[in-house]
Design a protein around this motif. Sequence first.
Motif, PDB file in Angstrom:
ATOM      1  N   THR A  35       0.932  -1.147  -0.032  1.00 24.35           N
ATOM      2  CA  THR A  35      -0.165  -0.010   0.030  1.00 24.35           C
ATOM      3  C   THR A  35       1.066   1.121  -0.040  1.00 24.35           C
ATOM      4  O   THR A  35       1.996   1.017   0.380  1.00 24.35           O
ATOM      5  CB  THR A  35      -0.759  -0.059   1.087  1.00 24.35           C
ATOM      6  OG1 THR A  35      -0.185   0.168   2.242  1.00 24.35           O
ATOM      7  CG2 THR A  35      -1.960  -1.098   1.246  1.00 24.35           C
ATOM      8  N   ASP A  36       0.368   2.507  -0.418  1.00 20.41           N
ATOM      9  CA  ASP A  36       0.998   3.811  -0.510  1.00 20.41           C
ATOM     10  C   ASP A  36       0.631   4.701   0.416  1.00 20.41           C
ATOM     11  O   ASP A  36       1.147   5.614   0.514  1.00 20.41           O
ATOM     12  CB  ASP A  36       1.319   4.043  -1.941  1.00 20.41           C
ATOM     13  CG  ASP A  36      -0.368   4.312  -2.446  1.00 20.41           C
ATOM     14  OD1 ASP A  36      -1.247   4.252  -1.684  1.00 20.41           O
ATOM     15  OD2 ASP A  36      -0.281   4.584  -3.621  1.00 20.41           O
ATOM     16  N   SER A  37      -0.429   4.219   1.220  1.00 18.45           N
ATOM     17  CA  SER A  37      -1.000   5.621   2.100  1.00 18.45           C
ATOM     18  C   SER A  37      -1.921   4.916   3.069  1.00 18.45           C
ATOM     19  O   SER A  37      -2.570   3.750   3.252  1.00 18.45           O
ATOM     20  CB  SER A  37      -1.735   6.584   1.547  1.00 18.45           C
ATOM     21  OG  SER A  37      -2.886   5.977   0.657  1.00 18.45           O
ATOM     22  N   ILE A  38      -2.131   5.673   4.246  1.00 25.38           N
ATOM     23  CA  ILE A  38      -3.179   4.976   5.014  1.00 25.38           C
ATOM     24  C   ILE A  38      -4.664   4.988   4.488  1.00 25.38           C
ATOM     25  O   ILE A  38      -5.377   4.134   5.039  1.00 25.38           O
ATOM     26  CB  ILE A  38      -3.541   6.236   6.474  1.00 25.38           C
ATOM     27  CG1 ILE A  38      -1.974   6.214   7.007  1.00 25.38           C
ATOM     28  CG2 ILE A  38      -4.534   5.745   7.279  1.00 25.38           C
ATOM     29  CD1 ILE A  38      -1.763   4.981   8.063  1.00 25.38           C
ATOM     30  N   ILE A  90      -6.665   1.322   4.698  1.00 23.62           N
ATOM     31  CA  ILE A  90      -8.143   1.140   5.124  1.00 23.62           C
ATOM     32  C   ILE A  90      -8.967   0.616   4.201  1.00 23.62           C
ATOM     33  O   ILE A  90      -9.847  -0.376   4.395  1.00 23.62           O
ATOM     34  CB  ILE A  90      -8.572   2.602   5.788  1.00 23.62           C
ATOM     35  CG1 ILE A  90      -7.799   3.098   6.805  1.00 23.62           C
ATOM     36  CG2 ILE A  90     -10.051   2.156   6.246  1.00 23.62           C
ATOM     37  CD1 ILE A  90      -7.442   2.175   7.899  1.00 23.62           C
ATOM     38  N   ALA A  91      -9.008   0.909   3.032  1.00 21.62           N
ATOM     39  CA  ALA A  91      -9.536   0.383   1.931  1.00 21.62           C
ATOM     40  C   ALA A  91      -9.110  -1.144   1.746  1.00 21.62           C
ATOM     41  O   ALA A  91     -10.314  -1.993   1.490  1.00 21.62           O
ATOM     42  CB  ALA A  91      -9.265   1.147   0.493  1.00 21.62           C
ATOM     43  N   VAL A  92      -8.018  -1.586   2.031  1.00 21.04           N
ATOM     44  CA  VAL A  92      -7.703  -2.909   2.013  1.00 21.04           C
ATOM     45  C   VAL A  92      -8.414  -3.602   3.006  1.00 21.04           C
ATOM     46  O   VAL A  92      -8.987  -4.710   2.690  1.00 21.04           O
ATOM     47  CB  VAL A  92      -6.138  -3.121   1.990  1.00 21.04           C
ATOM     48  CG1 VAL A  92      -5.730  -4.434   2.084  1.00 21.04           C
ATOM     49  CG2 VAL A  92      -5.471  -2.517   0.623  1.00 21.04           C
ATOM     50  N   LYS A 109      -7.513   4.097  15.320  1.00 18.36           N
ATOM     51  CA  LYS A 109      -9.077   4.401  15.444  1.00 18.36           C
ATOM     52  C   LYS A 109      -9.733   4.074  14.054  1.00 18.36           C
ATOM     53  O   LYS A 109     -10.569   3.343  13.930  1.00 18.36           O
ATOM     54  CB  LYS A 109      -9.398   5.760  15.671  1.00 18.36           C
ATOM     55  CG  LYS A 109      -9.102   6.279  17.241  1.00 18.36           C
ATOM     56  CD  LYS A 109      -9.437   7.654  17.194  1.00 18.36           C
ATOM     57  CE  LYS A 109      -8.967   8.364  18.806  1.00 18.36           C
ATOM     58  NZ  LYS A 109      -9.279   9.721  18.600  1.00 18.36           N
ATOM     59  N   LYS A 110      -8.937   4.238  12.969  1.00 21.14           N
ATOM     60  CA  LYS A 110      -9.660   4.000  11.690  1.00 21.14           C
ATOM     61  C   LYS A 110      -9.565   2.403  11.445  1.00 21.14           C
ATOM     62  O   LYS A 110     -10.420   1.859  10.860  1.00 21.14           O
ATOM     63  CB  LYS A 110      -8.531   4.567  10.584  1.00 21.14           C
ATOM     64  CG  LYS A 110      -8.577   6.028  10.676  1.00 21.14           C
ATOM     65  CD  LYS A 110      -7.511   6.369   9.530  1.00 21.14           C
ATOM     66  CE  LYS A 110      -7.248   8.022   9.556  1.00 21.14           C
ATOM     67  NZ  LYS A 110      -8.642   8.671   9.756  1.00 21.14           N
TER      68      LYS A 110
END
Length: 350
Positions: free
Chosen positions: A184-187, A191-193, A210-211
């Motif tokens: 992945t390349d970002s938070i 979260i999508a993954v 929290k996310k």
Amino acid sequence: MNIKKIIAIIASTALTATLLASCGSSSSGKTAKKVTKDGKELSVLRVANMTGQPDQYADYIGMEQGIFEKYGISLETSEYAAGINTVDAIATGTADTGLLADFAAVNRIGNTLDNTNLVIFSDLSSSVSYNGGLFVAPKYKDDLDALDESEGWITSIGTVSEYFNWQAQTYLGLDPSKQKNVNTDSISTQIAVAHNGEASAAIVTGSAIKKYEAEGWTQVASAKDIGINVSAYLITSSDFAKNNTETLTNYLKALDESVKYINDNLDESAEKISKKYGIEPDDFKTNWEQYSIKLGLSEEAASHLDEINKWAYENGKYPNSYNIREFYYPDAAKKAFPDNVTADLTKADK
């Protein structure tokens, strides 16, 4: 040839191409440009900030409070998503300095040994103990052994998350070489993954906790239990360092004063940073308080780099072993904080 070796070769080729492409166009070796403000001559210093890291916040608050101008610096900042991007900016001459975490530093230098002129001129945060730890998707909460045959571990190739995952997998008694990686390349991507059920485990710290919890993920081991800690370092080019030692010295002094200002005015600083970067004040304070910031070049931080450098080479992240202490530039730190320079650089000759 195993996948780790392939990744190392690809990374080395890509990074070498980046540096070679920048040859002849970089201005990073020149003396810093001068500007005049209110009758005072200032040295321009271009800093590549990584999103959400302590130097970004200290740079911003320091500029707001006039601290950098006090030390004769006109600070110009640009924001990047990861340390890989900040060091690219230095290599191509669009920035003078930036931050790299421990694994990213040894990995970048290790994959560009024949071409790099990067040097470490100060620690930023040494041996930081993170909150959070290992989080898993709901179905693995009570069956950690099943992670061995799972969807994969969220990571970001070429960053410290690779090392964190290895630590967690070893802690659980899993064979790291058999685990799948979900790059992945970002938070937001992470979260999508997690939301889509495309991964099973991740090391999660700071405001990201929290996310992940909102997606039903559960912490099953703490960062302290696993032994996760990281050090961050300030990087520049050797040419820029030699030609601008005084500017880097003053930057370190100003950065230190900015950090102290934030610590002494945490609520006020949190509100300002919230308005500037869109992070909730409480989330900023949670992130900020996980850092132990000390500028200089400590033996503790140097030994930490030695350990990660050894691990990275032995795990095929780059083809040749090297001594990371050969890539230190101590002069600015010695002038700014002589008592904080304890790294034994004679080991660079061994």
